[in-house]
Design an enzyme around this catalytic site. Structure first.
Site, mmCIF file in Angstrom:
data_model
loop_
_atom_site.group_PDB
_atom_site.id
_atom_site.type_symbol
_atom_site.label_atom_id
_atom_site.label_comp_id
_atom_site.label_asym_id
_atom_site.label_seq_id
_atom_site.Cartn_x
_atom_site.Cartn_y
_atom_site.Cartn_z
ATOM 1 N N HIS A 1 29.799 56.376 28.569
ATOM 2 C CA HIS A 1 28.746 56.071 27.591
ATOM 3 C C HIS A 1 29.342 56.267 26.205
ATOM 4 O O HIS A 1 29.964 57.300 25.933
ATOM 5 C CB HIS A 1 27.537 56.990 27.805
ATOM 6 C CG HIS A 1 26.315 56.506 27.085
ATOM 7 N ND1 HIS A 1 26.194 56.549 25.718
ATOM 8 C CD2 HIS A 1 25.178 55.942 27.547
ATOM 9 C CE1 HIS A 1 25.019 56.045 25.364
ATOM 10 N NE2 HIS A 1 24.383 55.662 26.458
ATOM 11 N N GLU B 1 18.756 47.217 24.564
ATOM 12 C CA GLU B 1 19.953 48.073 24.579
ATOM 13 C C GLU B 1 21.175 47.168 24.675
ATOM 14 O O GLU B 1 21.060 45.947 24.806
ATOM 15 C CB GLU B 1 19.906 49.055 25.752
ATOM 16 C CG GLU B 1 18.875 50.150 25.558
ATOM 17 C CD GLU B 1 18.804 51.115 26.715
ATOM 18 O OE1 GLU B 1 19.750 51.163 27.529
ATOM 19 O OE2 GLU B 1 17.806 51.816 26.824
ATOM 20 N N ARG C 1 28.602 48.312 27.054
ATOM 21 C CA ARG C 1 29.107 49.667 26.843
ATOM 22 C C ARG C 1 30.626 49.792 26.848
ATOM 23 O O ARG C 1 31.195 50.576 26.086
ATOM 24 C CB ARG C 1 28.587 50.557 27.951
ATOM 25 C CG ARG C 1 27.357 51.196 27.534
ATOM 26 C CD ARG C 1 26.819 52.086 28.561
ATOM 27 N NE ARG C 1 25.395 52.083 28.265
ATOM 28 C CZ ARG C 1 24.475 52.516 29.052
ATOM 29 N NH1 ARG C 1 24.792 52.995 30.222
ATOM 30 N NH2 ARG C 1 23.217 52.476 28.690
ATOM 31 N N ARG D 1 28.170 48.511 34.468
ATOM 32 C CA ARG D 1 26.708 48.392 34.608
ATOM 33 C C ARG D 1 26.049 48.056 33.271
ATOM 34 O O ARG D 1 26.376 48.641 32.240
ATOM 35 C CB ARG D 1 26.128 49.703 35.142
ATOM 36 C CG ARG D 1 24.618 49.740 35.132
ATOM 37 C CD ARG D 1 24.076 50.995 35.740
ATOM 38 N NE ARG D 1 24.331 52.180 34.974
ATOM 39 C CZ ARG D 1 23.623 52.574 33.914
ATOM 40 N NH1 ARG D 1 22.617 51.832 33.470
ATOM 41 N NH2 ARG D 1 23.915 53.700 33.307
ATOM 42 N N HIS E 1 29.712 58.581 32.298
ATOM 43 C CA HIS E 1 28.252 58.434 32.355
ATOM 44 C C HIS E 1 27.762 57.918 33.699
ATOM 45 O O HIS E 1 26.765 58.406 34.213
ATOM 46 C CB HIS E 1 27.840 57.467 31.240
ATOM 47 C CG HIS E 1 26.363 57.248 31.124
ATOM 48 N ND1 HIS E 1 25.481 58.276 30.866
ATOM 49 C CD2 HIS E 1 25.604 56.111 31.224
ATOM 50 C CE1 HIS E 1 24.246 57.785 30.801
ATOM 51 N NE2 HIS E 1 24.296 56.477 31.032
HETATM 52 C C1 SIN Z 1 20.920 55.357 27.377
HETATM 53 O O1 SIN Z 1 19.781 55.697 27.093
HETATM 54 O O2 SIN Z 1 21.730 55.007 26.522
HETATM 55 C C2 SIN Z 1 21.361 55.394 28.808
HETATM 56 C C3 SIN Z 1 20.688 54.338 29.547
HETATM 57 C C4 SIN Z 1 21.511 53.931 30.740
HETATM 58 O O3 SIN Z 1 22.455 54.612 31.120
HETATM 59 O O4 SIN Z 1 21.242 52.859 31.259
#
Ligand code: SIN
Length: 553
Positions: free
Chosen positions: A260, A139, A309, A405, A370
């Protein structure tokens, strides 16, 4: 930093040091009282039981109604032999933009893998490759594949299911649902010794009551409901942070609310909670595009759509500002129907239900609140500034997230620090103390009806983008909302919690005159060395927010 450099927070509302409520009509005792039933709360309860302690878990609605079950992406942990805790720590600290506590990060990345394996032994089933090895994905902000996931994009639901089942198997964990916590009870020496709460129950524990305990663990989750659009469920009203502030505890880094980048935007989603479109979809190759189909993140960061993010949310906001649109698009069509349906069943179902098929259509997305990177300040054992009061999960600020985060570090943090709290409590648990009656008046609450106005004002003035002017306007509106009074009931208590945490956030966002991580000041657009530190908030005896700045060591 000298105190003259801290701007006045005097134009924020006076905040209650106690909520108006009837005197407790019932009371009971337990060894440890855990507030919240997501990953952090239930993990803490299970580890406390391993220590032979009697545990009561109170939760605001039903056991599964918190944020955990909505988590899609997964849990970040070093489970690939080619990956290292040092690499995970490095990615975490880069995302945190200079404000992570390296000792806390070390704890997170080194203890995380063992906690994930424990979860698997407890029955959590993560997705596996045909050869039986764990399927790991990537991610934003990660430079290695280290995210375990379950049911494709239903990781939180599986984690919640496994913990819920384990808790239900243990007759020594008492679960009290539909219970909104009100205020902390303190002993004569200041130690936390229980809570007052309001239970919508049938029988002995109905109405306002008190649960006395030898230690109290806050695991109440986040505060996304201070904004008009959030990926958080309606229960995320900052109850734990507000309770801690009223009790005089230190709260830190609250200005760092993570937006997010990709919540689903569609006319048919009218609730404050917006469906999440997991970052893992970008991890598997989906692209962000503008109306003309251009991949606007390419060239903005070496990781393009997989930048941390805050970088991606800012990239999207620039496009929204330039075009006046309320969304950009995520293009996942090239990943193919078979893959999308298998790997992202939750996302495919929620978007198709709204008439958008990710196999053939672009997905309209925009940032939404988020995650609260800050919260109730703790040490590495989860202890807050009040003896006997602990915090873990999103309500806490352990120091692992800094100014932003890293993706999928949140479930991990809940697992790791809940265990540390249980170990610390087992090491030194004093006998039950008697609460002393709090001094002062009986407190007050604001009307439930302020909620929508507060959300609008926070979104307008203290959202992804902030400036001195926008924050001053929001402070003024919060003051106006805070002047109203209401009769105590659940929605009014929640609204008062929203007002309390929103006020702390605005106070910190005004003070921090720089842009760092997920705190974006249009009038101070770069990170400044002199602001490399934490803003510590508390509420004084008069109900005013007070702040201190603590430079990084
Ligand atoms: C996501 O699946 O994008 C959220 C995961 C997260 O907030 O760490």
């Amino acid at each position: 930093m000298s105190t003259e450099r801290m701007p006045s927070v005097a134009d924020l509302p006076e905040l209650p040091r106690r909520l108006a409520a009837a005197a407790p009509g019932w009371s009971e005792t337990t060894d440890v009282l855990v507030v919240g039933s997501g990953v952090a709360g239930l993990t803490a309860a299970l580890h406390l039981r391993e220590q032979g302690l009697h545990v009561t878990v109170v939760t605001k609605v039903n056991i599964d109604d918190g944020s955990t079950r909505w988590a899609q992406g997964g849990i970040a942990a070093v489970l690939d032999p080619l990956d290292t805790p040092a690499a995970h720590a490095n990615d975490t600290e880069i995302a945190g933009v200079g404000l992570c506590d390296p000792a806390a990060v070390r704890v997170l990345v080194e203890e995380g893998p063992a906690r994930v394996r424990e979860l698997m032994r407890m029955g959590a089933a993560f997705d596996r490759n045909p050869d039986g090895s764990l399927m790991l994905t990537r991610e934003g902000g990660h430079r290695a594949d280290r995210i375990v996931h379950a049911g494709g994009d239903a990781t939180g639901a599986e984690v919640q299911r496994a913990l819920h089942d384990a808790v239900h198997r243990d007759p020594w964990i008492r679960l009290v649902e539909h219970a909104l916590v009100l205020d902390l009870l303190r002993a004569a020496d200041g130690r936390a010794c229980g809570l007052t709460l309001h239970v919508l129950g049938e029988g002995s524990e109905d109405g306002v009551g008190a649960i006395l305990a030898r230690a109290v663990v806050l695991a109440t989750g986040g505060m996304g409901q201070i904004y008009s659009s959030t990926t958080n469920p309606s229960v995320s009203t900052g109850d734990g942070v507000a309770l801690a502030l009223r009790a005089g505890a230190t709260v830190t880094d609250v200005e760092f609310v993570q937006f997010h980048p990709t919540s689903f935007v569609t006319a048919s989603v009218t609730s404050v909670q917006r469906p999440l479109i997991s970052e893992a979809l970008r991890g598997e190759g989906a692209h962000l595009v503008d109306e003309s189909g251009k991949r606007f993140m390419v060239g903005q960061h070496e990781l393009a759509e997989l930048a941390p993010r805050d970088v991606v949310a800012k990239g999207i906001h620039r496009v929204l500002r330039a075009t006046g649109a309320d969304h950009v698009y995520l293009d996942a069509r090239h990943l193919g129907g078979e893959f999308l349906e298998h790997r992202f069943p939750t996302i495919v179902a929620s978007t198709r239900a709204a008439g958008v098929d990710p196999v053939t259509d672009l997905i309209p997305v925009a940032p939404a609140a988020h995650y609260a990177s800050g919260g109730v300040r703790t040490d590495l054992a989860g202890r807050t500034s009040i003896p006997g009061l602990y915090a873990c999960g999103e309500v806490a600020c352990t120091g692992v997230h800094g100014a932003n985060r890293l993706a999928s570090n949140s479930l991990l943090e809940g697992l790791v620090f809940a265990k540390r709290i249980a170990d610390d409590i087992a090491r030194e648990l004093p006998p039950q103390a008697d609460p002393v009656a709090p001094a002062g008046d009986r407190g007050w609450v604001v009307p439930a009806e302020i909620r929508a106005d507060l959300q609008r004002s926070m979104t307008r003035g203290a959202g992804v983008l902030r400036s001195a002017d926008s924050l001053a306007a929001t402070a003024k509106e919060l003051t106006r909302l805070g002047e109203q009074r209401a009769t105590p009931r659940n929605a009014a208590w929640e609204a008062t919690n929203l007002l309390t945490v929103a006020s702390a956030l605005v106070a910190s966002a005004r003070t921090r005159r720089e842009t760092r991580g997920c705190h974006w000041r249009e009038d101070y657009p770069v990170a400044e060395d002199e602001w490399r530190g934490h803003l510590l908030n508390s509420i004084d005896a008069r109900g005013a927010i007070t702040q201190n700045f603590e430079e990084m060591a």
